[in-house]
Design a protein around this motif. Sequence first.
Motif, PDB file in Angstrom:
ATOM      1  N   TRP A   1       0.839  -1.205   0.000  1.00  0.00           N
ATOM      2  CA  TRP A   1       0.000   0.000   0.000  1.00  0.00           C
ATOM      3  C   TRP A   1       0.870   1.250   0.000  1.00  0.00           C
ATOM      4  N   SER A   2       1.898   1.248   0.850  1.00  0.00           N
ATOM      5  CA  SER A   2       2.788   2.402   0.957  1.00  0.00           C
ATOM      6  C   SER A   2       3.637   2.570  -0.300  1.00  0.00           C
ATOM      7  N   VAL A   3       4.087   1.466  -0.877  1.00  0.00           N
ATOM      8  CA  VAL A   3       4.888   1.549  -2.102  1.00  0.00           C
ATOM      9  C   VAL A   3       4.075   2.196  -3.227  1.00  0.00           C
ATOM     10  N   VAL A   4       2.835   1.752  -3.385  1.00  0.00           N
ATOM     11  CA  VAL A   4       1.964   2.346  -4.402  1.00  0.00           C
ATOM     12  C   VAL A   4       1.757   3.831  -4.127  1.00  0.00           C
ATOM     13  N   SER A   5       1.612   4.178  -2.854  1.00  0.00           N
ATOM     14  CA  SER A   5       1.423   5.578  -2.486  1.00  0.00           C
ATOM     15  C   SER A   5       2.597   6.435  -2.922  1.00  0.00           C
ATOM     16  N   VAL A   6       3.818   5.935  -2.720  1.00  0.00           N
ATOM     17  CA  VAL A   6       5.019   6.678  -3.113  1.00  0.00           C
ATOM     18  C   VAL A   6       5.049   6.893  -4.622  1.00  0.00           C
ATOM     19  N   LEU A   7       4.828   5.824  -5.386  1.00  0.00           N
ATOM     20  CA  LEU A   7       4.861   5.938  -6.849  1.00  0.00           C
ATOM     21  C   LEU A   7       3.772   6.868  -7.363  1.00  0.00           C
ATOM     22  N   ALA A   8       2.581   6.729  -6.813  1.00  0.00           N
ATOM     23  CA  ALA A   8       1.478   7.586  -7.237  1.00  0.00           C
ATOM     24  C   ALA A   8       1.739   9.042  -6.877  1.00  0.00           C
ATOM     25  N   GLY A   9       2.388   9.272  -5.721  1.00  0.00           N
ATOM     26  CA  GLY A   9       2.698  10.642  -5.329  1.00  0.00           C
ATOM     27  C   GLY A   9       3.634  11.325  -6.300  1.00  0.00           C
ATOM     28  N   LEU A  10       4.617  10.591  -6.810  1.00  0.00           N
ATOM     29  CA  LEU A  10       5.541  11.158  -7.796  1.00  0.00           C
ATOM     30  C   LEU A  10       4.813  11.545  -9.077  1.00  0.00           C
ATOM     31  N   ILE A  11       3.916  10.682  -9.522  1.00  0.00           N
ATOM     32  CA  ILE A  11       3.179  10.947 -10.761  1.00  0.00           C
ATOM     33  C   ILE A  11       2.174  12.075 -10.558  1.00  0.00           C
ATOM     34  N   TYR A  12       1.474  12.047  -9.423  1.00  0.00           N
ATOM     35  CA  TYR A  12       0.432  13.039  -9.159  1.00  0.00           C
ATOM     36  C   TYR A  12       0.996  14.451  -9.101  1.00  0.00           C
ATOM     37  N   ALA A  13       2.220  14.590  -8.542  1.00  0.00           N
ATOM     38  CA  ALA A  13       2.815  15.918  -8.417  1.00  0.00           C
ATOM     39  C   ALA A  13       3.070  16.566  -9.772  1.00  0.00           C
ATOM     40  N   MET A  14       3.220  15.754 -10.820  1.00  0.00           N
ATOM     41  CA  MET A  14       3.476  16.310 -12.155  1.00  0.00           C
ATOM     42  C   MET A  14       2.209  16.906 -12.774  1.00  0.00           C
ATOM     43  N   ARG A  15       1.052  16.380 -12.396  1.00  0.00           N
ATOM     44  CA  ARG A  15      -0.200  16.910 -12.929  1.00  0.00           C
ATOM     45  C   ARG A  15      -1.303  16.736 -11.889  1.00  0.00           C
ATOM     46  N   PRO A  16      -1.264  17.570 -10.817  1.00  0.00           N
ATOM     47  CA  PRO A  16      -2.250  17.402  -9.739  1.00  0.00           C
ATOM     48  C   PRO A  16      -3.659  17.751 -10.194  1.00  0.00           C
ATOM     49  N   TRP A  17      -4.619  17.048  -9.604  1.00  0.00           N
ATOM     50  CA  TRP A  17      -6.034  17.301  -9.897  1.00  0.00           C
ATOM     51  C   TRP A  17      -6.828  17.051  -8.625  1.00  0.00           C
ATOM     52  N   PRO A  18      -7.830  17.871  -8.323  1.00  0.00           N
ATOM     53  CA  PRO A  18      -8.242  19.089  -9.034  1.00  0.00           C
ATOM     54  C   PRO A  18      -7.167  20.176  -8.938  1.00  0.00           C
ATOM     55  N   ARG A  19      -7.128  21.046  -9.907  1.00  0.00           N
ATOM     56  CA  ARG A  19      -6.131  22.110  -9.884  1.00  0.00           C
ATOM     57  C   ARG A  19      -6.335  23.077  -8.718  1.00  0.00           C
ATOM     58  N   PRO A  20      -7.545  23.583  -8.473  1.00  0.00           N
ATOM     59  CA  PRO A  20      -7.724  24.497  -7.331  1.00  0.00           C
ATOM     60  C   PRO A  20      -7.464  23.763  -6.015  1.00  0.00           C
ATOM     61  N   LEU A  21      -6.577  24.311  -5.208  1.00  0.00           N
ATOM     62  CA  LEU A  21      -6.176  23.640  -3.980  1.00  0.00           C
ATOM     63  C   LEU A  21      -7.329  23.498  -3.000  1.00  0.00           C
ATOM     64  N   HIS A  22      -8.234  24.481  -2.958  1.00  0.00           N
ATOM     65  CA  HIS A  22      -9.316  24.413  -1.974  1.00  0.00           C
ATOM     66  C   HIS A  22     -10.333  23.322  -2.311  1.00  0.00           C
ATOM     67  N   LEU A  23     -10.296  22.807  -3.537  1.00  0.00           N
ATOM     68  CA  LEU A  23     -11.149  21.673  -3.907  1.00  0.00           C
ATOM     69  C   LEU A  23     -10.429  20.337  -3.750  1.00  0.00           C
ATOM     70  N   ARG A  24      -9.116  20.399  -3.683  1.00  0.00           N
ATOM     71  CA  ARG A  24      -8.322  19.168  -3.696  1.00  0.00           C
ATOM     72  C   ARG A  24      -8.521  18.341  -2.434  1.00  0.00           C
ATOM     73  N   LEU A  25      -8.551  19.004  -1.268  1.00  0.00           N
ATOM     74  CA  LEU A  25      -8.686  18.253  -0.016  1.00  0.00           C
ATOM     75  C   LEU A  25      -9.987  17.455   0.061  1.00  0.00           C
ATOM     76  N   PRO A  26     -11.163  18.055  -0.179  1.00  0.00           N
ATOM     77  CA  PRO A  26     -12.388  17.252  -0.097  1.00  0.00           C
ATOM     78  C   PRO A  26     -12.473  16.162  -1.150  1.00  0.00           C
ATOM     79  N   VAL A  27     -11.998  16.441  -2.369  1.00  0.00           N
ATOM     80  CA  VAL A  27     -12.085  15.447  -3.438  1.00  0.00           C
ATOM     81  C   VAL A  27     -11.186  14.248  -3.137  1.00  0.00           C
TER      82      VAL A  27
END
Length: 414
Positions: free
Chosen positions: A266-292
């Motif tokens: 679970w943690s390994v997948v989290s690390v890999l996904a975190g690297l990819i997500y940082a390149m194109r985060p979604w949702p773009r607006p930060l105030h929407l990102r936490l609830p989504v």
Amino acid sequence: MSPPGESASLSDYRAALTTRGAAVPALFSAVGRLPVAMYALATLLYVQGATGSFAVAGLVSAGSLVGVALGSVVQGRLVDRLGPTRPLLAAAVLFAGAVSALIVAVEAGAPLALVVGAAAVAGAVQPALPGSSRALWSRLVPAGPKRAVAYNYEAISMEMFFILGPALAALLAAAPWPGIGLLVAGIATVVGTTGFALTPAVRAAKPEARAGSGGMLGVLARPGVLTVALAGLGFGLVVGGVEVGVPAVAAEAGSRILGGILISAWSVVSVLAGLIYAMRPWPRPLHLRLPVLLGAFGVLVAAMAAAGSSLVGLTIVMLVAGAVITPQVTAQSLALEVATPPGMATEAFGWVITAITLGVAAGQSTTGWLVEQAGPSAAFLAGGVAGVLLAVVLWVRRGSLAPSVDRTPLPAPC
């Protein structure tokens, strides 16, 4: 200031980690933060090995968590007001003494109340290194993609420590003296904290000007900081449910080791996904990102209940859910950047750590009872529903993190 939610590239990672003055503090921070996930398990295994009782070990571990929840905010305030060096050095000395006292109490067969008290004190003075390390990046790198990447590095490194720490604790527990894991964790914490506090970049960090404390709640009185703390609480509740449900499924399947393997994956997948997500985060607006992100996490964990006794189905859904972990932790750091007034960053991070710790503790205790009553699927369902409910609260409060919200310092109390 550049929007904190913009995307980052691999070159940004390299640029952030090679920032002038960052390498040595980052190295000592890694040494000191490695035992964060190792300490609790090492304590539990040591006490259980010494007493033969998981019930006693669980109470001692709970005392340690309560101490961490109480101490992180107090230490954060001291770091913000005095600068990081003196509070961290004092905490390192106190932590060394508290861990020594805990070991002496266990070896002497002291009464349970005394052992639990020693564990709580050790948790309370456990150095606030994660918050101080995060705050240093805001001083060393400019706002924008480079700082976002630095925060993502903090989240990813913590995930790696949650992979390596428990494994190292379990390995050392097999030694002739089961307390060696706790001793190693304590030494690494003290050495890493002391080295970090004495580096030139950390010693040069001066307290930022503060207009006021915000009263008893401090920076938690800020609506945006409270929103991020609620996100941390929801995150902890969901994680607590998984950390109980997965070992329960593995035990039913006749393999306790499988539970640890699944959580590590679970943690390994989290690390890999975190690297990819940082390149194109979604949702773009930060105030929407936490609830989504929290809502998606809750839904995916609740879906683990549908797998029933199928280990293959459970594993697939669990790994998909793991992909949302690091993006959430990074989004929380970025949201604190937006919500926290000058001079209160470490305290704000301490509140989030407290919220996550309390969430994990509440999630584990609640779902542990549910597993006894209705089986492992109830743990996933309860944790997931709790995450979705908190995501709804975050959506209602999303305006507290909107770019137009005033970020002026808190007024001084009368």
